[in-house]
Scaffold this motif. Structure first.
Motif, PDB file in Angstrom:
ATOM      1  N   LEU A 377       0.858  -1.188   0.000  1.00 30.00           N
ATOM      2  CA  LEU A 377       0.000   0.000   0.000  1.00 30.00           C
ATOM      3  C   LEU A 377       0.892   1.236   0.000  1.00 30.00           C
ATOM      4  O   LEU A 377       1.566   1.519   0.987  1.00 30.00           O
ATOM      5  N   GLU A 378       0.915   1.941  -1.113  1.00 31.39           N
ATOM      6  CA  GLU A 378       1.724   3.140  -1.202  1.00 31.39           C
ATOM      7  C   GLU A 378       1.122   4.241  -0.331  1.00 31.39           C
ATOM      8  O   GLU A 378      -0.082   4.251  -0.069  1.00 31.39           O
ATOM      9  N   PRO A 379       1.939   5.181   0.127  1.00 26.86           N
ATOM     10  CA  PRO A 379       1.441   6.268   0.982  1.00 26.86           C
ATOM     11  C   PRO A 379       0.283   7.025   0.336  1.00 26.86           C
ATOM     12  O   PRO A 379       0.369   7.456  -0.817  1.00 26.86           O
ATOM     13  N   GLY A 380      -0.819   7.150   1.063  1.00 32.79           N
ATOM     14  CA  GLY A 380      -1.982   7.890   0.585  1.00 32.79           C
ATOM     15  C   GLY A 380      -2.851   7.138  -0.406  1.00 32.79           C
ATOM     16  O   GLY A 380      -3.866   7.668  -0.868  1.00 32.79           O
ATOM     17  N   MET A 381      -2.483   5.907  -0.731  1.00 35.58           N
ATOM     18  CA  MET A 381      -3.183   5.189  -1.789  1.00 35.58           C
ATOM     19  C   MET A 381      -4.544   4.652  -1.332  1.00 35.58           C
ATOM     20  O   MET A 381      -5.499   4.601  -2.112  1.00 35.58           O
ATOM     21  N   GLU A 382      -4.636   4.263  -0.068  1.00 30.79           N
ATOM     22  CA  GLU A 382      -5.845   3.601   0.427  1.00 30.79           C
ATOM     23  C   GLU A 382      -7.081   4.477   0.277  1.00 30.79           C
ATOM     24  O   GLU A 382      -8.183   3.993   0.003  1.00 30.79           O
ATOM     25  N   ARG A 383      -6.927   5.779   0.426  1.00 30.57           N
ATOM     26  CA  ARG A 383      -8.086   6.671   0.317  1.00 30.57           C
ATOM     27  C   ARG A 383      -8.499   6.936  -1.129  1.00 30.57           C
ATOM     28  O   ARG A 383      -9.570   7.490  -1.382  1.00 30.57           O
ATOM     29  N   LEU A 384      -7.645   6.544  -2.081  1.00 34.03           N
ATOM     30  CA  LEU A 384      -7.924   6.808  -3.483  1.00 34.03           C
ATOM     31  C   LEU A 384      -8.514   5.621  -4.228  1.00 34.03           C
ATOM     32  O   LEU A 384      -9.348   5.788  -5.116  1.00 34.03           O
ATOM     33  N   MET A 385      -8.061   4.408  -3.901  1.00 32.23           N
ATOM     34  CA  MET A 385      -8.444   3.255  -4.716  1.00 32.23           C
ATOM     35  C   MET A 385      -9.809   2.693  -4.307  1.00 32.23           C
ATOM     36  O   MET A 385     -10.353   3.008  -3.245  1.00 32.23           O
ATOM     37  N   ALA A 386     -10.345   1.858  -5.172  1.00 28.87           N
ATOM     38  CA  ALA A 386     -11.660   1.259  -4.922  1.00 28.87           C
ATOM     39  C   ALA A 386     -11.623   0.366  -3.682  1.00 28.87           C
ATOM     40  O   ALA A 386     -10.606  -0.271  -3.394  1.00 28.87           O
ATOM     41  N   PRO A 387     -12.721   0.289  -2.944  1.00 30.82           N
ATOM     42  CA  PRO A 387     -12.768  -0.562  -1.744  1.00 30.82           C
ATOM     43  C   PRO A 387     -12.721  -2.049  -2.064  1.00 30.82           C
ATOM     44  O   PRO A 387     -12.629  -2.871  -1.156  1.00 30.82           O
ATOM     45  N   THR A 388     -12.774  -2.400  -3.349  1.00 33.16           N
ATOM     46  CA  THR A 388     -12.719  -3.800  -3.780  1.00 33.16           C
ATOM     47  C   THR A 388     -11.302  -4.232  -4.145  1.00 33.16           C
ATOM     48  O   THR A 388     -11.100  -5.362  -4.597  1.00 33.16           O
ATOM     49  N   ASP A 389     -10.307  -3.360  -3.956  1.00 36.05           N
ATOM     50  CA  ASP A 389      -8.944  -3.665  -4.373  1.00 36.05           C
ATOM     51  C   ASP A 389      -8.343  -4.792  -3.537  1.00 36.05           C
ATOM     52  O   ASP A 389      -8.555  -4.874  -2.320  1.00 36.05           O
ATOM     53  N   CYS A 390      -7.567  -5.662  -4.208  1.00 32.75           N
ATOM     54  CA  CYS A 390      -6.939  -6.816  -3.549  1.00 32.75           C
ATOM     55  C   CYS A 390      -6.116  -6.438  -2.322  1.00 32.75           C
ATOM     56  O   CYS A 390      -6.019  -7.210  -1.365  1.00 32.75           O
ATOM     57  N   ARG A 391      -5.498  -5.271  -2.352  1.00 36.79           N
ATOM     58  CA  ARG A 391      -4.619  -4.883  -1.250  1.00 36.79           C
ATOM     59  C   ARG A 391      -5.366  -4.765   0.076  1.00 36.79           C
ATOM     60  O   ARG A 391      -4.754  -4.758   1.143  1.00 36.79           O
ATOM     61  N   LEU A 392      -6.686  -4.651  -0.021  1.00 39.76           N
ATOM     62  CA  LEU A 392      -7.504  -4.493   1.186  1.00 39.76           C
ATOM     63  C   LEU A 392      -8.035  -5.825   1.705  1.00 39.76           C
ATOM     64  O   LEU A 392      -8.725  -5.853   2.731  1.00 39.76           O
ATOM     65  N   ARG A 393      -7.714  -6.927   1.041  1.00 42.19           N
ATOM     66  CA  ARG A 393      -8.178  -8.239   1.500  1.00 42.19           C
ATOM     67  C   ARG A 393      -7.437  -8.650   2.766  1.00 42.19           C
ATOM     68  O   ARG A 393      -6.211  -8.783   2.770  1.00 42.19           O
ATOM     69  N   PRO A 394      -8.155  -8.898   3.844  1.00 40.28           N
ATOM     70  CA  PRO A 394      -7.478  -9.244   5.106  1.00 40.28           C
ATOM     71  C   PRO A 394      -6.795 -10.605   5.093  1.00 40.28           C
ATOM     72  O   PRO A 394      -5.807 -10.797   5.801  1.00 40.28           O
ATOM     73  N   ASP A 395      -7.308 -11.555   4.300  1.00 32.83           N
ATOM     74  CA  ASP A 395      -6.664 -12.874   4.292  1.00 32.83           C
ATOM     75  C   ASP A 395      -5.307 -12.821   3.589  1.00 32.83           C
ATOM     76  O   ASP A 395      -4.328 -13.426   4.043  1.00 32.83           O
ATOM     77  N   ILE A 396      -5.227 -12.081   2.478  1.00 33.07           N
ATOM     78  CA  ILE A 396      -3.946 -11.945   1.784  1.00 33.07           C
ATOM     79  C   ILE A 396      -2.957 -11.163   2.641  1.00 33.07           C
ATOM     80  O   ILE A 396      -1.775 -11.508   2.727  1.00 33.07           O
ATOM     81  N   TYR A 461     -16.341   5.596  -6.663  1.00 38.99           N
ATOM     82  CA  TYR A 461     -16.561   4.198  -6.285  1.00 38.99           C
ATOM     83  C   TYR A 461     -17.779   4.022  -5.375  1.00 38.99           C
ATOM     84  O   TYR A 461     -17.863   3.056  -4.608  1.00 38.99           O
ATOM     85  N   THR A 462     -18.731   4.938  -5.471  1.00 40.52           N
ATOM     86  CA  THR A 462     -19.882   4.911  -4.552  1.00 40.52           C
ATOM     87  C   THR A 462     -20.742   3.667  -4.735  1.00 40.52           C
ATOM     88  O   THR A 462     -21.391   3.224  -3.799  1.00 40.52           O
ATOM     89  N   ASP A 463     -20.766   3.090  -5.953  1.00 35.46           N
ATOM     90  CA  ASP A 463     -21.625   1.937  -6.187  1.00 35.46           C
ATOM     91  C   ASP A 463     -20.854   0.621  -6.204  1.00 35.46           C
ATOM     92  O   ASP A 463     -21.362  -0.389  -6.675  1.00 35.46           O
ATOM     93  N   CYS A 464     -19.626   0.615  -5.695  1.00 39.69           N
ATOM     94  CA  CYS A 464     -18.853  -0.621  -5.641  1.00 39.69           C
ATOM     95  C   CYS A 464     -19.418  -1.541  -4.563  1.00 39.69           C
ATOM     96  O   CYS A 464     -19.838  -1.084  -3.498  1.00 39.69           O
ATOM     97  N   PRO A 465     -19.424  -2.862  -4.793  1.00 36.97           N
ATOM     98  CA  PRO A 465     -19.977  -3.795  -3.807  1.00 36.97           C
ATOM     99  C   PRO A 465     -19.081  -3.897  -2.565  1.00 36.97           C
ATOM    100  O   PRO A 465     -17.884  -3.640  -2.621  1.00 36.97           O
ATOM    101  N   ASN A 466     -19.705  -4.250  -1.451  1.00 40.69           N
ATOM    102  CA  ASN A 466     -18.978  -4.460  -0.207  1.00 40.69           C
ATOM    103  C   ASN A 466     -18.619  -5.952  -0.116  1.00 40.69           C
ATOM    104  O   ASN A 466     -19.414  -6.769   0.340  1.00 40.69           O
ATOM    105  N   ILE A 467     -17.429  -6.329  -0.594  1.00 44.41           N
ATOM    106  CA  ILE A 467     -17.072  -7.757  -0.665  1.00 44.41           C
ATOM    107  C   ILE A 467     -16.138  -8.200   0.456  1.00 44.41           C
ATOM    108  O   ILE A 467     -15.946  -9.380   0.664  1.00 44.41           O
ATOM    109  N   TYR A 468     -15.566  -7.255   1.195  1.00 49.75           N
ATOM    110  CA  TYR A 468     -14.649  -7.626   2.273  1.00 49.75           C
ATOM    111  C   TYR A 468     -15.274  -7.472   3.647  1.00 49.75           C
ATOM    112  O   TYR A 468     -14.848  -8.038   4.609  1.00 49.75           O
TER     113      TYR A 468
END
Length: 468
Positions: A377-396, A461-468
């Motif tokens: 996760l690059e600095p400041g990236m989490e607030r920019l990318m879609a909530p469905t991004d792989c980097r946000l998966r807790p298992d990985i 990304y307001t209509d992105c699904p909540n998958i995590y």
């Protein structure tokens, strides 16, 4: 474990060739990649990408894959549950992005004025795109339906977005584009795999499309078959084989590449040979090398003369021990020793050379330096990318930190959440709607393909699904 989890072992790897020392004195050089210090400039100054993972990989010695797969011989592996310990800490979507490791080859192709020269470099890129599979023994995490991954590399001049567009069958779509509108590279991947007792055979499904916008050219191809040996016993290793045809739909030029199977004595292990022909089917260049090392091109007449001379002198007569070819065998398939590195024919041009792995790669899932950066996760990236991004998966993320218990429990939680969402849609008779790709027709092949609809990098990304 979830019996509906797809099995993605098409990407596992093989034993390293430690003798990769090729003499380049007789070769011209098409591969002009600049070596950098691995850093990139961000808005807040200079930020250096990581060169290692947070923790070393955990041992798999106490786990038996045979207990899981023994009932699956001859079956397509579409619903096999695998313990998380056999994974590597990347999603399959992130694994797809490794096609872009040698993007400098695309830039090189864009800069060339001759179509045959461009085809040579595109062919090298097609080979380089599968080179990261070498030595990779873990399977990537299966993407959740709706999962995404974005990759922006300003230093390499491109950005990529991928999305898991189907769960059954598992289909991953991706689209990469030049930041200077020089090229687009896209495709959708549906790997079909079968287990044969000692090995997993992977049949690639899906077309790769590379468009060089300046030249108004489109190239398409399909990746080679691969076989992962010693799934049950012994050292994992992989061979890639089959014919890959790269077609320039604008000029009619074609490159035919033969990824050679290992063979009875292992003499062809890793080898790739082929040729480029123009629209009149005249052979213009011969391509040769190894997908684990490098690729060259040479004039066909020079190649033929060299081969005739080599036959007269007897060539390399060293034979290697034959390995067991039975689909089901109690002994491991011995990976043939690599007899030699690529023998350079005088007058050849070097098209591509593999980037060396970092010295600690074996303790880090045999990742390349490029792969080491993909889940960061690059600095400041989490607030920019879609909530469905792989980097946000807790298992990985837990797997990356060597926390297997958390990785396993989170993986099961996410899969159950996915099943519950599917049940709700079924109850309401709703169809899943993809967000960034839609099913359509590849304009160059006429075949069915998943095409990028645009808009991801508008950051809405307001209509992105909540998958995590």
């Amino acid at each position: 474990m979830n019996s509906e989890e797809e099995f993605y072992d098409a990407e596992t790897g093989l034993e390293s060739d430690d003798s990769c020392e090729v003499s380049f004195k007789d070769a011209l050089v098409f591969d002009s990649k600049q070596v950098t210090d691995g850093s990139t400039t961000q808005e807040n100054g200079v930020w250096e990408r990581r060169k290692t993972l947070p923790a070393e990989m955990i041992s798999r010695n106490n786990f038996s894959v045979w207990s899981i797969l023994k009932k699956c011989i001859g079956m397509e592996l579409s619903k096999i549950a695998m313990p998380v310990v056999f994974n590597e800490p990347l999603s399959f979507l992130q694994r797809i992005s490794e096609y872009m490791e040698h993007t400098h080859l695309i830039h090189k192709a864009c800069s060339l004025s001759d179509s045959i020269d461009r085809m040579q470099v595109v062919a090298a890129f097609a080979v380089s795109a599968v080179a990261s599979q070498w030595e990779r023994t873990g399977k990537p995490f299966n993407p959740l339906l709706g999962e995404t991954y974005e990759l922006i590399r300003e230093d390499e001049g491109y950005r990529l977005i991928s999305e898991q567009v189907s769960h059954h069958p598992p289909i991953s779509a991706f689209h990469a584009q030049s930041l200077k509108q020089e090229f687009e590279f896209h495709g959708s991947i549906y790997p079909k795999l079968k287990f044969w007792g000692k090995s997993v055979e992977a049949e690639p499904k899906g077309t790769m499309t590379l468009e060089l916008l300046k030249h108004k050219e489109a190239y398409t191809w399909t990746n080679p078959m691969c076989c992962v040996h010693n799934i049950i016993l012994g050292k994992l290793w992989i061979e890639q084989y089959g014919t890959v045809e790269i077609v320039n739909h604008s000029t009619g030029d074609k490159c035919v590449l033969n990824f050679k199977p290992c063979g009875m004595f292992g003499k062809e292990l890793h080898k790739v040979e082929g040729h480029i022909q123009d629209k009149s089917k005249k052979k213009r260049r011969v391509i040769y090398g190894k997908w684990t090392e490098c690729m060259y091109s040479v004039d066909p007449k020079v190649y033929d003369a060299y081969k005739k001379s080599d036959k007269k002198t007897g060539g390399d007569s060293k034979k290697l021990k034959q390995f067991c070819e039975s689909p089901v065998c109690e002994e491991a398939d011995e990976m043939p020793d690599v007899q030699e590195t690529v023998t350079v024919i005088p007058g050849s041009a070097l098209l591509w050379r593999i980037t060396p792995r970092p010295p600690h790669s074996a303790q880090m899932y045999n990742f390349t330096s490029f792969a080491m950066t993909l889940n960061e996760l690059e600095p400041g990236m989490e607030r920019l990318m879609a909530p469905t991004d792989c980097r946000l998966r807790p298992d990985i993320r837990a797997m990356e930190n060597a926390d297997i218990e958390t990785a396993s429990s989170e993986k099961e939680r996410l899969e159950e959440k996915q099943r519950a969402a599917r049940r709700e849609r079924s109850k309401d008779e709703e169809e899943w709607s993809t967000r960034w790709f839609q099913l359509g027709t590849n304009p160059h092949t006429g075949g069915e393909d998943w095409l990028y609809t645009g808009g991801y990098f508008d950051r809405n990304y307001t209509d992105c699904p909540n998958i995590y």
